[in-house]
Design a protein around this motif. Structure first.
Motif, PDB file in Angstrom:
ATOM      1  N   GLY A  42       0.639  -1.616  -0.115  1.00  0.00           N
ATOM      2  CA  GLY A  42       0.274  -0.385   0.148  1.00  0.00           C
ATOM      3  C   GLY A  42       1.641   0.953   0.318  1.00  0.00           C
ATOM      4  N   ASP A  43       2.035   1.409   0.753  1.00  0.00           N
ATOM      5  CA  ASP A  43       2.732   2.563   0.891  1.00  0.00           C
ATOM      6  C   ASP A  43       3.274   2.545  -0.147  1.00  0.00           C
ATOM      7  N   VAL A  44       3.364   1.547  -1.282  1.00  0.00           N
ATOM      8  CA  VAL A  44       4.236   1.711  -2.465  1.00  0.00           C
ATOM      9  C   VAL A  44       3.575   2.229  -3.596  1.00  0.00           C
ATOM     10  N   MET A  81       5.446   3.731 -12.701  1.00  0.00           N
ATOM     11  CA  MET A  81       5.743   3.211 -12.731  1.00  0.00           C
ATOM     12  C   MET A  81       6.946   2.203 -11.591  1.00  0.00           C
ATOM     13  N   VAL A  82       7.838   3.250 -13.325  1.00  0.00           N
ATOM     14  CA  VAL A  82       9.367   2.691 -13.524  1.00  0.00           C
ATOM     15  C   VAL A  82      10.281   2.278 -11.614  1.00  0.00           C
ATOM     16  N   ALA A  83       9.648   3.825 -10.814  1.00  0.00           N
ATOM     17  CA  ALA A  83      10.592   4.104  -9.700  1.00  0.00           C
ATOM     18  C   ALA A  83       9.986   2.908  -8.719  1.00  0.00           C
ATOM     19  N   CYS A  84       8.922   2.318  -9.390  1.00  0.00           N
ATOM     20  CA  CYS A  84       7.684   2.391  -7.820  1.00  0.00           C
ATOM     21  C   CYS A  84       8.012   0.740  -8.199  1.00  0.00           C
ATOM     22  N   GLY A  85       8.422   0.399  -9.395  1.00  0.00           N
ATOM     23  CA  GLY A  85       9.155  -0.851  -9.779  1.00  0.00           C
ATOM     24  C   GLY A  85      10.621  -1.190  -8.401  1.00  0.00           C
ATOM     25  N   GLY A  86      10.810   0.155  -8.905  1.00  0.00           N
ATOM     26  CA  GLY A  86      11.907  -0.049  -8.341  1.00  0.00           C
ATOM     27  C   GLY A  86      12.746  -0.598  -7.320  1.00  0.00           C
ATOM     28  N   LEU A  87      11.634   0.429  -6.915  1.00  0.00           N
ATOM     29  CA  LEU A  87      11.175   0.126  -4.691  1.00  0.00           C
ATOM     30  C   LEU A  87      10.872  -0.886  -4.915  1.00  0.00           C
ATOM     31  N   ARG A  93      14.886  -7.458  -1.874  1.00  0.00           N
ATOM     32  CA  ARG A  93      15.849  -7.762  -2.126  1.00  0.00           C
ATOM     33  C   ARG A  93      16.427  -7.349  -0.128  1.00  0.00           C
ATOM     34  N   PHE A  94      16.035  -6.403  -0.029  1.00  0.00           N
ATOM     35  CA  PHE A  94      16.911  -6.124   1.797  1.00  0.00           C
ATOM     36  C   PHE A  94      15.989  -6.287   2.937  1.00  0.00           C
ATOM     37  N   ALA A  95      14.698  -6.167   2.563  1.00  0.00           N
ATOM     38  CA  ALA A  95      13.440  -6.485   3.243  1.00  0.00           C
ATOM     39  C   ALA A  95      13.557  -8.140   3.343  1.00  0.00           C
ATOM     40  N   ALA A 212       4.949  -1.804 -10.206  1.00  0.00           N
ATOM     41  CA  ALA A 212       4.824  -0.987 -11.449  1.00  0.00           C
ATOM     42  C   ALA A 212       2.759  -1.027 -10.595  1.00  0.00           C
ATOM     43  N   LEU A 213       2.638  -1.448 -10.977  1.00  0.00           N
ATOM     44  CA  LEU A 213       1.227  -1.445 -11.068  1.00  0.00           C
ATOM     45  C   LEU A 213       0.688  -1.116 -10.040  1.00  0.00           C
ATOM     46  N   ALA A 214       1.339  -1.408  -8.877  1.00  0.00           N
ATOM     47  CA  ALA A 214       0.573  -0.062  -7.692  1.00  0.00           C
ATOM     48  C   ALA A 214       0.688   1.424  -7.689  1.00  0.00           C
ATOM     49  N   GLY A 215       2.376   1.657  -8.106  1.00  0.00           N
ATOM     50  CA  GLY A 215       2.736   3.034  -9.038  1.00  0.00           C
ATOM     51  C   GLY A 215       1.329   3.635  -9.599  1.00  0.00           C
ATOM     52  N   ALA A 216       0.642   2.717 -10.754  1.00  0.00           N
ATOM     53  CA  ALA A 216      -0.124   2.786 -11.588  1.00  0.00           C
ATOM     54  C   ALA A 216      -1.373   3.292 -10.656  1.00  0.00           C
TER      55      ALA A 216
END
Lengths: 308, 488
Positions: A42-44, A81-87, A93-95, A212-216
């Motif tokens: 949800g935060d993404v 979408m790209v920024a959220c996908g990266g996030l 990877r880290f959590a 990315a879908l969430a970002g959209a």
């Protein structure tokens, strides 16, 4: 029966439902592969809405954009979408990745931590006040209608692009190589890795697509409803997950169906049930409980067979 | 000859036919040396009563040596958090159910107590029946929520309860104007303004009024609950819960009534939360919707997880840390000390061997002074900012860039810090040491120019969130928890 109210509610329900469906897709894909409830999703979505806002303002703002409005909207979507996908990939990877073999509760707590971290980072960086997309100045206030059914441009845009993204996703999962790898991984991760599938890469791409879908979805929501703030992801994430559960978690068509159902239910509750505009969320909650009681595996989900 | 036949396995390889974990338990216990080992062995062998005294004696002395305000902030609130943590510990720690609506039960306790004992509603019940009613209501609601959810596997339960917690907030926010059958215009919750003017506790003619009296009362309540929980955790039910947590399937095969046990744990936790809620309502002399939101949920989870799920002592330590540290952070001057102390301790304990330690410390200091010197000479704007108040901040200002136009730069520095920390976890060896230097500096820069100004709000919560993630990655069992044994 007041048909014009009914159609209004239906249209806004479908709009909201498309947003929820896109969020639900991210939940359901991640859950299908990792059996992990990604609370940070949800935060993404919230970050996506902010990224769209930044893209809009880097392109000159809603009143005086540096390109034609449609191009600006497309660029906003792409950037978010790209920024959220990266996030999403970074979060995975880290959590989550270090906890893949930990007890079930550990990644859930970690997800809760990520969610809280993102929310408060957004509060810190973007401030507590609302930000406005100002869609009116960007794409005007034109509406289309067919008899009693009125559709504004952002609503139309949301519904159409959500359907487009869903078709794209379905094709991706059904036709491409990475889609096949995703299905295999969600069916049996260990067996998939023995067949030479790079499971880590598949999981990372799942997170990329879902986020990315969430970002959209974040950008769509903001285009229709205008205002965004740091806490908007919590409730939307909750609704998205409810949609995924109602549709049957792990099932991609289920998430779409569930999202539309939740959106419509919320909209009709607002219009027809007593004090609906204050208690709409309680009504959606009641729907969730009802569905879980009747069909614990959701509308389109398969019952979980456990083998020892 | 026999020696040649047995395969020569290097000592770090698993040996066949020997359970590695069981075989190495003694070795693990012996590994702690010096004062830490001495404390740990003492703690492990001490009887439960002595362990409790180790907490009770300082807790009883505390109100005699501190001021009223500190007693409230560090004493009473910590006790209330610990009490809440004990309840959550039953659901999450003992039985392994992820209950994300826990705070709602706390809220139900506070609102029930407020409803039967406040000026707002006009009822004035004495404390004992009011508290009992609050517990009963919370337990009943727990039963109602738990009953349909008990069949659900962990994650579904989480989402149902999370939604339930949110529904509770919506409900209390609008509970003053519910306007349909069977509630026709009844004011149940006071709406967004909350229930105000809740009565103080009246126990057999004694009215609890001052902070000190509340502290004693809460301490008593806390002792009652912790002793009860100790007995429960050692009982048949308690052992069954732990079996359920470790492996629900195996527990079911052992003919344990899994669903009933889950429901019991859920209701038990809810009842304790209701109890804590009643006390909280009377301490605050009010119950407000904003008090029962996700922030508190994360705080209580952090307490239970930090201490180690399933450990009673862990809850106390967790509450002390999770309440104490953010309270210290409230004051920017103290926050400076906390931040730099934590940073120095982290570097001193985690960077080995001494060559790397010297590199990191020296490099960071040199980098800072060099940057300040360069900025002083050529870019005066970068050192023109006002240092924060306090002696430490004054010293730091010789080492740290304080731009006068800080906001945008500090935002980017914050993002860069996160990125650098993430990169740091991927690097090994000398690269890690070298990257650590800019990481510390950029982090401290973001702290000085951005984070320290928001310590009341966003900063402490985002640190809490980060703490949960880091803790889960580094030590999932928490400080006092026992590591899970995975025998395949």
């Amino acid at each position: 029966m007041n048909w014009s109210l009914f159609w209004d509610l239906t249209v806004s329900g479908l709009t909201l439902g498309s947003v929820y469906a896109l969020i639900a897709l991210g939940y359901t894909m991640v859950y299908g592969i990792l059996k992990l409830l990604n609370f940070a999703h949800g935060d993404v979505y919230m970050i996506g809405a902010f990224m769209g806002w930044f893209a809009l303002h880097w392109l000159g703002g809603p009143v005086n954009p540096s390109a034609t409005a449609w191009l600006v909207v497309v660029l906003m979507f792409l950037f978010a979408m790209v920024a959220c996908g990266g996030l999403g990939v970074a979060i995975e990877r880290f959590a989550y990745r270090p906890l893949r073999n930990a007890p079930r509760i550990a990644p859930l707590i970690s997800a809760l931590g990520v969610s809280f971290f993102l929310q408060n980072s957004a509060l810190l960086l973007f401030g507590a006040s609302f930000r406005d997309y100002d869609t009116f100045h960007l794409i005007g206030a034109k509406t289309y209608n067919y008899k009693d059914i009125f559709l504004s441009v952002p609503q139309l845009l949301t519904i159409v692009s959500a359907i487009g993204l869903m078709i794209g996703l379905t094709l991706l999962v059904a036709r491409t190589k990475i889609g096949k790898a995703m299905r295999a991984t969600s069916f049996d991760r260990e067996a998939a890795s023995m067949m030479g599938i790079d499971v880590d890469r598949v999981i990372a791409s799942t997170f990329f697509i879902g986020s990315a879908l969430a970002g959209a979805a974040g950008v769509m929501f903001a285009l229709v409803f205008g205002q965004i703030y740091h806490f908007m992801g919590f409730l939307a994430g909750l609704k998205g997950f409810t949609a995924a559960v109602i549709g049957g978690i792990g099932s991609i068509p289920g998430a779409m169906l569930g999202g539309l159902l939740v959106g419509l239910a919320e909209s009709y509750a607002t219009g027809y049930l007593p004090q609906g505009s204050t208690f709409q969320n309680l009504y959606v909650f009641a729907l969730l409980i009802l569905i879980i009681l009747i069909r614990p595996s959701g509308l389109l989900g398969k019952a979980d067979v456990k083998k020892v | 000859m026999a020696d040649e036949l047995t395969p020569q396995v290097p000592p770090d390889q698993p040996r066949i036919g020997v359970d590695e974990w069981v075989a190495s338990v003694e070795g693990k216990r012996e590994r702690y040396r010096g004062p830490v080992g001495w404390l740990r062995r003492g703690w492990d062998t001490a009887p439960a009563g002595a362990r409790l005294l180790a907490f009770v004696i300082p807790a009883a002395i505390f109100p005699l040596v501190t001021t009223e305000g500190n007693l409230f902030r560090y004493g009473l609130i910590t006790l209330l958090y610990a009490l809440l943590g004990l309840g959550l510990n039953v659901t999450v720690g003992f039985a392994g159910l992820l209950d994300l609506g826990y705070i709602a039960f706390f809220g139900f306790g506070a609102y029930t107590y407020g409803y039967v004992a406040s000026v707002h509603t006009g009822h004035h019940w004495p404390a004992v029946p009011a508290i009992l009613l609050a517990i009963a209501v919370a337990a009943l609601i727990g039963f109602i929520v738990g009953f349909p959810s008990r069949r659900l596997v962990g994650d579904y339960l989480a989402i149902v309860t999370l939604f339930f917690g949110q529904a509770f907030v919506v409900f209390v926010n609008n509970g003053d104007r519910i306007n349909f059958w069977p509630f026709n215009r009844t004011d149940l919750t006071g709406g967004a303004n909350g229930l105000d003017n809740i009565d103080p506790l009246k126990l057999f003619g004694w009215t609890v009024n001052t902070t000190k009296e509340y502290y004693w009362f809460t301490l008593g309540a806390f002792l009652l609950v912790i002793i009860l929980l100790y007995l429960v955790s050692e009982s048949r039910t308690g052992r069954a819960w732990k079996a359920l947590r470790e492996d629900p399937l195996a527990a079911e095969v052992m003919s344990m009534p899994v669903n009933r046990l889950k429901l019991m744990a859920f209701v038990f936790g809810a009842a304790i939360a209701g109890f804590a809620g009643a006390i909280y309502g009377s301490v605050q002399t009010g119950a407000f919707p904003g008090d029962f939101d996700v922030g508190l949920l994360i705080t209580i989870y952090a307490i239970v997880i930090l201490g180690g799920a399933g450990s009673l002592a862990g809850v106390i330590v967790g509450a002390l840390v999770v309440n104490g540290v953010p309270e210290l952070l409230r004051d920017p001057n103290q926050a400076e000390w906390v931040f730099y102390t934590a940073l120095v301790l982290l570097v001193l304990t985690k960077v080995r061997p001494w060559q790397k330690l010297v590199t990191v410390v020296g490099g960071t200091l040199a980098l800072g002074f060099a940057l300040v010197a360069i900025a002083d000479a050529w870019f005066p704007r970068w050192t023109a900012g006002e240092p924060n108040t306090g002696k430490l901040a004054h010293w730091v200002s010789h080492w740290m860039l304080l731009p006068s136009h800080a906001t945008q730069i500090a935002n980017w520095a914050y993002a860069l810090t996160i990125a650098l920390i993430l990169v740091l976890t991927l690097l090994r060896g000398w690269w890690r040491t070298i990257v650590m230097i800019p990481t510390i500096y950029v982090g401290a820069f973001a702290w000085e120019n951005l984070l320290v100004e928001q310590t009341v709000g966003a900063t402490r919560f985002l640190l809490l969130g980060a703490l949960l993630v880091v803790l889960m990655n580094a030590r999932p069992q928490g400080l006092f928890g026992t590591a899970r044994v995975e025998i395949v």
